[in-house]
Enzyme design. Sequence first.
Site, PDB file in Angstrom:
ATOM      1  N   GLU A 488       0.784  -1.461   0.207  1.00 30.89           N
ATOM      2  CA  GLU A 488       0.411  -0.504  -0.105  1.00 30.89           C
ATOM      3  C   GLU A 488       0.954   1.804   0.069  1.00 30.89           C
ATOM      4  OE1 GLU A 488      -2.873  -0.847  -1.163  1.00 30.89           O
ATOM      5  OE2 GLU A 488      -2.854  -2.805  -0.154  1.00 30.89           O
ATOM      6  N   HIS A 494       3.289   5.708  -5.354  1.00 25.15           N
ATOM      7  CA  HIS A 494       2.779   6.695  -6.951  1.00 25.15           C
ATOM      8  C   HIS A 494       1.725   7.770  -6.729  1.00 25.15           C
ATOM      9  CE1 HIS A 494       0.592   4.372 -10.118  1.00 25.15           C
ATOM     10  NE2 HIS A 494       2.082   5.747 -11.297  1.00 25.15           N
TER      11      HIS A 494
HETATM   12 ZN   LIG Z   1      -1.921  -3.034  -4.374  1.00 21.07          ZN
END
Ligand SMILES: [Zn+2]
Length: 695
Positions: A488, A494
């Site tokens: 996560e 990201h």
């Molecule tokens: Zn994922």
Amino acid sequence: MKTRLFLILFLMNLNMVNAQKNPLLGEFKTPHQTAPFAEIKSEHFLPAFKEAINQGEAEVKAVIENAAEPTFENTIAALDRTGKLLNRTAGIFFNLINAETNDELQKIAQEVSPMLTKYQNDITLNPVLFARIKSVYDKKEELNLNAEDETLLENTYLTFVRQGANLSEADKEKFREISTELAKLTLTFGENVLKETNSYEMHVTDKSRLGGLPESALEAAAAKAKGKKKEGWVFDVTMPSYLPFMKYAEDRELRKELYLAYASKSFKEDELDNQDNVKRIVNLRLEMGKLLGYNNYADYVLERRMAMNPDGVYKLLNDLYDASFPVAQKEKEEVTTFARELGFSDEIMPWDWTYYSERLKVEKFNLDDEMLKPYFELDKVVDGVFGLATELFGITFRPNKNIPVYHEEVVPYDVYDENGHFLSVLYTDFHPRPGKQGGAWMNDFKGQWKENGTDSRPHITIVMNFTRPTETKPALLTFTEVETFMHEFGHALHGMLANSTYSSLSGTNVYRDFVELPSQIMENWAVEKEFLDRFATHYQTGEKIPVELVEKIKASQNYLAGYLSVRQLSFGYLDMAWHTLEKPFQGEVKQFEETAWRKTQIFPVINKACMSTQFGHLFAGGYAAGYYGYKWAEVLDADAFSLFKEKGLFNKEVAASFRKNILEKGGTEHPMILYKRFRGQEPNVDALLERSGMK
Ligand SMILES: [Zn+2]
């Protein structure tokens, strides 16, 4: 003059009162304009959604009714910028629904969902808006757009076209009919499987037949029986009941009974049978694909995927198959030999496989959660994971108590980049609560975009359900929980490092078969001793995690790698077989499945079993022509990580390139282009095969 001034003041007051009344509508006067949770109450959401939808509609209307010639700026970019208040409201609301919900919020969700669907449909089905978009798209060659603008134009245009915007009126009607029928059929498909699952039970009253089952499984089965006012034990085909039974129960007949119940769901020629639904769904999907100008449904789906087309998918499946199948056969021999030693003389059937392979696993690895947990104290794991981001990307994390939170256990951080500039807000929320969904996820409260020279930074959250501390022990994580955290956190990177102009292309807004690269690549560090030595020390003795334990983790992760790979591949092949049909299907579902599976068959065919009639991913969920994505993501993360393996786990140049080419870029360019820029070549299966011990 006086009157006008009065009127203006009056209007200003009205706005202020309104904003005071509903904190969701005003400007957020919190650090980084984070959500003012202390002031938000459940009753604020519905009026806020209504107002936000009105505003959004007015903004879209302004784009549509713009008197000027359609341009990229006044149509495509302008459309991307509509609906900010709605996004902000929905961001807060849906995060709460998942992480800290209550009956009131659930009720509001029921009311809001159709409003949001209508809002979306009103946009994508508006012919005047599409005409403007198309007129920009048709002259895209002359516009001299940069890569991100070009992607936004392409995305916007295709979103409309793929919903049928380019069709004649008659075909539009046909498209709507197919969509409506598909929605109904997929719903029925899922309901049938659920009813089958819930209606079955295996009632056992003779305890001597339950040898081998652990106490926890027996207790759960006894509780289930009690709940049904029955004596003894009840097992069913839900995972928590089914899986321990197949793993541990010594009674072969009962294992077979439960297996057949599991494997024959919605395949019994009764009112819950799904064979006709499968046929109608694949035929309608084919019809939809053809209507939109594709050869088959997979072509339609894969156009918006990194894999690009069925050939891309089959190449991956076949490359992995060639390497995995011989390994799977060897594994079957090994498990069979082991079973022979235990006195089993029959052929290994699917209902024997889990049982004997699990026993062999225990004998080979003797590794359980309790041995590892003392090395994974949550606070130290947080330091380790954040520290990895600092080492790789130079970003730092400072808790900021002034940022409001929705629950006292949530910790908000200011995240800074390597130059000390504010990068993002990150919330962490680690432990289970009654109002929290199970599982783990990353999400954003607010995305990232640039407008009028300002870079509006994101607010990211990661939510888990980790073991709590006790009176005597700190929170100690299982190894799986450590991996989940890394995963996560990769999604969070990201989001946090996003550096796009348009919010719809920013961060995790990428093709579905690309979105797991940043998350899964992080899991690779979790089995590297060099990384673990930085934080994985015993919470009592301070001793570093022993190298033998790390080796054992790696080896046990690769246990049955060949078999598990072939199993996933078989699902991918079946998915592709159904969705590359180019003529309406008229045969038998079971026979079709057998043909699609012939080369992946490890055990004898069971006539009563059928996967297609219960394969919710394909026929009730969003994975049609997409099941390969699980393996695709593994190939990508192993291939990408192999560059770190080659150049150094903490190599700054590789990290910088991963950041610049992948993490910052979101969906601004085609993922294959981005990936090749990072890796220098297209991904191949070698690194995955090596990592899983198959090469
Ligand atoms: Zn994922």
